[in-house]
Design a protein around this motif. Sequence first.
Motif, PDB file in Angstrom:
ATOM      1  N   UNK A 115     124.980 115.172 -37.121  1.00 28.25           N
ATOM      2  CA  UNK A 115     125.453 114.117 -38.480  1.00 28.25           C
ATOM      3  C   UNK A 115     126.418 114.238 -39.281  1.00 28.25           C
ATOM      4  N   UNK A 116     127.135 113.935 -41.252  1.00 31.80           N
ATOM      5  CA  UNK A 116     127.986 113.931 -41.534  1.00 31.80           C
ATOM      6  C   UNK A 116     127.721 113.238 -42.739  1.00 31.80           C
ATOM      7  N   UNK A 117     127.636 114.560 -44.082  1.00 34.93           N
ATOM      8  CA  UNK A 117     127.258 113.621 -45.549  1.00 34.93           C
ATOM      9  C   UNK A 117     128.727 112.986 -45.910  1.00 34.93           C
ATOM     10  N   UNK A 118     128.672 111.881 -46.603  1.00 35.96           N
ATOM     11  CA  UNK A 118     129.820 111.457 -47.404  1.00 35.96           C
ATOM     12  C   UNK A 118     129.605 111.708 -48.634  1.00 35.96           C
ATOM     13  N   UNK A 169     127.425 102.950 -51.484  1.00 35.43           N
ATOM     14  CA  UNK A 169     127.758 102.052 -52.588  1.00 35.43           C
ATOM     15  C   UNK A 169     125.834 101.658 -52.526  1.00 35.43           C
ATOM     16  N   UNK A 170     124.852 102.171 -51.732  1.00 37.92           N
ATOM     17  CA  UNK A 170     123.434 102.055 -51.497  1.00 37.92           C
ATOM     18  C   UNK A 170     123.087 103.655 -53.109  1.00 37.92           C
ATOM     19  N   UNK A 171     123.929 104.387 -52.241  1.00 36.11           N
ATOM     20  CA  UNK A 171     123.393 105.540 -52.730  1.00 36.11           C
ATOM     21  C   UNK A 171     124.034 105.184 -54.715  1.00 36.11           C
ATOM     22  N   UNK A 172     125.035 105.089 -55.017  1.00 36.13           N
ATOM     23  CA  UNK A 172     125.444 104.353 -56.122  1.00 36.13           C
ATOM     24  C   UNK A 172     124.549 103.910 -56.882  1.00 36.13           C
ATOM     25  N   UNK A 173     124.284 102.976 -56.149  1.00 38.72           N
ATOM     26  CA  UNK A 173     123.309 101.889 -57.531  1.00 38.72           C
ATOM     27  C   UNK A 173     121.713 102.200 -57.300  1.00 38.72           C
ATOM     28  N   UNK A 255     123.946 114.660 -57.624  1.00 44.77           N
ATOM     29  CA  UNK A 255     122.677 114.090 -57.160  1.00 44.77           C
ATOM     30  C   UNK A 255     122.659 113.193 -54.678  1.00 44.77           C
ATOM     31  N   UNK A 256     123.210 113.848 -54.220  1.00 38.74           N
ATOM     32  CA  UNK A 256     122.834 114.187 -53.101  1.00 38.74           C
ATOM     33  C   UNK A 256     123.891 113.141 -51.715  1.00 38.74           C
ATOM     34  N   UNK A 257     124.151 113.611 -51.332  1.00 35.01           N
ATOM     35  CA  UNK A 257     124.857 112.710 -50.456  1.00 35.01           C
ATOM     36  C   UNK A 257     124.731 112.156 -48.873  1.00 35.01           C
ATOM     37  N   UNK A 258     124.070 110.989 -48.885  1.00 37.89           N
ATOM     38  CA  UNK A 258     123.919 110.051 -48.454  1.00 37.89           C
ATOM     39  C   UNK A 258     124.841 110.321 -46.466  1.00 37.89           C
ATOM     40  N   UNK A 259     123.728 110.835 -45.391  1.00 37.56           N
ATOM     41  CA  UNK A 259     124.633 111.314 -44.009  1.00 37.56           C
ATOM     42  C   UNK A 259     124.822 109.513 -43.030  1.00 37.56           C
TER      43      UNK A 259
END
Length: 557
Positions: A115-118, A169-173, A255-259
Amino acid sequence: MVAGSAAAAVNADVLSFGGSCGDDAVRLDVVAAPDVTPALRAAADDAREKEITSDGHCIDVRVTARDSYKVADELRAGKGDPEYDVWVPDSDLWVRRVGLGTKQTKVSPAGNIASSPIGVAMLPSAARSLGWPKKTYDWPRLTAAAMEGDDVRLGAADPARSATGLLALAKLGASAKKQDGKEGETRTAALAKALSKRTTDTDGRLLETLARDGSGAGPGGSRHNQALILSEQAAYAHNASAGRKSGLDLFYPKDGSPRLDYPYTLVADDKMSTDTSRAALRFMTMFSDEAGRKILTEHGFRTDPGPPSTELVATAGGRSPQPYADDASEPPSDRQIQQTLGMWTITVQNARLSTVVDASESMRQLVPGRAQSRMEVTESSLTQALAGFTDEDEIGLWEFATRLDGARDYRELQPTERLGEREGGVTHRDRLLKAFSELRPAPGGATGLYDTTLAAYKKARSTYASGKFNALVILTDGANQDPGSISRDSLLAQLEELSDRERPVPVIAIAVGPDADKDEVQQIAEATGGSGHQVDDPAQIHAVILKAIMEAGGNRP
């Protein structure tokens, strides 16, 4: 000469085995996202050197780098037998995309190997201007801060082709909507529009846009990016090769890094031999062993659910108190992904839509509960839909019944042109509105659906506009009623042959009213990668068109 041959063998990923394996090795072909390919090749070399076996056979693993979105579209189309046994994309998003196809190749995720966070990586001067590392931001505020003025220029890879860009972009939205509701959605669209001006086609090209020094100057004095939406692994790989002077600092949004989650996926395992299937699973188990995890870690990937190594984070540009050890944010749902890609498509790209309207006699029927015919309500709904498009969008109009133009079932009323295009002081938008208002059911006309669809699709394909969202919108209130037309099977076969995933023109087919055949329009649409819909009331057409565009945008390569 021997050294040169050995180097060539390494580069071609065809290192030979020792004598104990001989010609008895099981060949395993793997395609993988470019970022994880070096680690997989290192593991394949390790398997050769250690002569790792599966059921007594050595495994001969060949790894090829391919962009995940390209493989996903290939498997989704289901055309031909893939020349690989295992696929390791950078995200489960691509595996889910394959499942959207109607004839897709079977794919079977067997587990995640890394895995790798963004986050958002920046040149040190830009990062410190935003208070790195002590100051933390959520996604909406971090991207907004990185895009205010020209002090920090933020770039990203195209969310339609990059899991990193799409997940961010999904996390931002989602974060913006949670904070500010509809206003947050509007701000996200505005940020997406601004971000699109600094977007590359793929992840592989994104780092090329990075400025080479703190001034932000690129080659020849160009204004390159000072910040990039990157995975931790991409920042790690860049910093490991670039050195501290050209390294990046990494923000991890609070607020969380998607991975990225790197699913190890078997391809067409129902057709695999037992030896190949077991070899594929044996290769996967290497990444749960200490040696395999060490290879992944050395390439900048996380392999354990616990806190990451401080060395990995430091090389990637992370520092405390950035929340790099926090749990990953919840992955977006299919609906969120579809909405995000639809928003990106509508906001960032202009549309080119050819609209084909049923003008058969049945369109005279009154809509229940209204003192208007199906055609009148359709015209009103199309007019409402047109208001949602800009002057840069291209819209055209056809009508069809049977024998409208000599022996043809169709005729073009307005060509597909820019809505803002002027001719004789009148815009194309005005001409379309007039054409909508003049739509009338043809006396005695039946539904010539098949010939019309094929002709309109051929025209839309031949006039494809690069850089725009191209689609063919078909509105019909009945099934095909032209006995002299091509058959449904012939239509579907020709549509499938004409469709091109590199230059997609999805059909958006809308069945209007209770007599329309939804299954038929769905089959027609899906043959082109599009979607079929049914509405009981033509007044719903404008909403369905926009929804369908978002869905088609979400399924694009």
